[in-house]
Design a protein around this motif. Structure first.
Motif, short mmCIF file in Angstrom:
data_model
loop_
_atom_site.label_atom_id
_atom_site.label_comp_id
_atom_site.label_asym_id
_atom_site.label_seq_id
_atom_site.Cartn_x
_atom_site.Cartn_y
_atom_site.Cartn_z
N ILE A 60 0.86 -1.18 0.00
CA ILE A 60 0.00 0.00 0.00
C ILE A 60 0.90 1.24 0.00
N THR A 61 0.77 2.06 -1.06
CA THR A 61 1.66 3.22 -1.22
C THR A 61 1.00 4.53 -0.84
N ASP A 62 -0.33 4.56 -0.70
CA ASP A 62 -1.01 5.77 -0.24
C ASP A 62 -2.47 5.46 0.04
N GLY A 63 -3.07 6.28 0.88
CA GLY A 63 -4.49 6.19 1.14
C GLY A 63 -4.87 5.24 2.25
N VAL A 64 -6.17 4.94 2.29
CA VAL A 64 -6.75 4.05 3.29
C VAL A 64 -7.74 3.14 2.59
N GLY A 65 -7.70 1.87 2.93
CA GLY A 65 -8.62 0.95 2.29
C GLY A 65 -8.95 -0.23 3.16
N TYR A 66 -9.59 -1.20 2.52
CA TYR A 66 -10.02 -2.42 3.20
C TYR A 66 -9.51 -3.63 2.42
N HIS A 67 -9.27 -4.70 3.17
CA HIS A 67 -8.87 -5.98 2.58
C HIS A 67 -9.55 -7.07 3.40
N PRO A 115 -12.22 -11.28 9.36
CA PRO A 115 -12.76 -9.92 9.42
C PRO A 115 -12.13 -9.01 8.37
N VAL A 116 -12.84 -7.96 8.01
CA VAL A 116 -12.29 -6.93 7.13
C VAL A 116 -11.16 -6.21 7.87
N GLU A 117 -10.04 -6.02 7.20
CA GLU A 117 -8.90 -5.31 7.77
C GLU A 117 -8.78 -3.93 7.14
N VAL A 118 -8.42 -2.93 7.94
CA VAL A 118 -8.11 -1.61 7.41
C VAL A 118 -6.65 -1.65 6.96
N ILE A 119 -6.39 -1.17 5.74
CA ILE A 119 -5.02 -1.13 5.21
C ILE A 119 -4.70 0.33 4.87
N LYS A 120 -3.42 0.68 5.05
CA LYS A 120 -3.02 2.06 4.80
C LYS A 120 -1.58 2.11 4.33
N LYS A 121 -1.16 3.29 3.92
CA LYS A 121 0.18 3.52 3.39
C LYS A 121 1.23 2.84 4.26
N GLY A 122 2.09 2.06 3.62
CA GLY A 122 3.16 1.36 4.33
C GLY A 122 2.83 -0.07 4.68
N ASP A 123 1.57 -0.48 4.57
CA ASP A 123 1.19 -1.86 4.88
C ASP A 123 1.56 -2.80 3.74
N VAL A 124 1.89 -4.04 4.09
CA VAL A 124 2.13 -5.10 3.13
C VAL A 124 1.14 -6.22 3.46
N VAL A 125 0.42 -6.67 2.45
CA VAL A 125 -0.63 -7.67 2.63
C VAL A 125 -0.28 -8.88 1.77
N LYS A 126 -0.33 -10.08 2.37
CA LYS A 126 -0.10 -11.31 1.62
C LYS A 126 -1.43 -12.04 1.46
N CYS A 127 -1.79 -12.31 0.22
CA CYS A 127 -3.01 -13.07 -0.09
C CYS A 127 -2.55 -14.47 -0.49
#
Length: 136
Positions: free
Chosen positions: A67-74, A80-92
């Motif tokens: 995640i390079t900018d902003g705020v979102g959901y994954h 549960p739904v996770e909040v994701i934001k700039k700097g986060d790394v998510v593995k699917c």
């Protein structure tokens, strides 16, 4: 740095608007590394406008989001739904249903990495409902 109108800093060109068949709202994709037999990896950038999200989908070899900018959901199905934001790394994980997108008020910009593309890239499925998106 955010501007007064909540726009995200563009790192890469916005790209092409994603198909309404695979996205709710406005999402834009640009490929940065095309899959080939040498690197067997696809890399790209997606910009989700506020409220935009992907459909449920899977990747045969998984996916990594940076995640390079902003705020979102994954959300990974069943979790549960996770909040994701700039700097986060998510593995699917491979072959696990998930979706991701922007929050209702702030957009989301993400790099995606899809490894081992010789196994396939993405299997698109049904749209995420408003109830699922709002975590109701």
């Amino acid at each position: 740095m955010k501007t007064d109108n909540n726009e995200l800093d563009a790192i890469f060109p916005k790209g092409e608007k994603g198909s309404a068949e695979f996205f709710t709202g406005n999402a834009y994709n640009i490929g940065l590394v095309a899959p080939d037999s040498i690197y067997t990896t696809a890399v790209g950038n997606v910009y989700f406008e506020p409220g935009a999200r992907s459909n449920w989908h899977t990747h045969p070899a998984g996916q990594i989001l940076i995640i390079t900018d902003g705020v979102g959901y994954h959300q990974i199905e069943g979790q549960p739904v996770e909040v994701i934001k700039k700097g986060d790394v998510v593995k699917c994980p491979p072959n696990v249903r998930h979706w991701h997108g922007a929050s209702p008020d702030v957009g989301l910009q993400q790099l995606y990495i899809v490894p081992n593309t010789e196994k396939g890239i993405v299997d698109w499925q049904e749209a995420v409902t408003d109830e699922q998106y709002k975590n109701e």
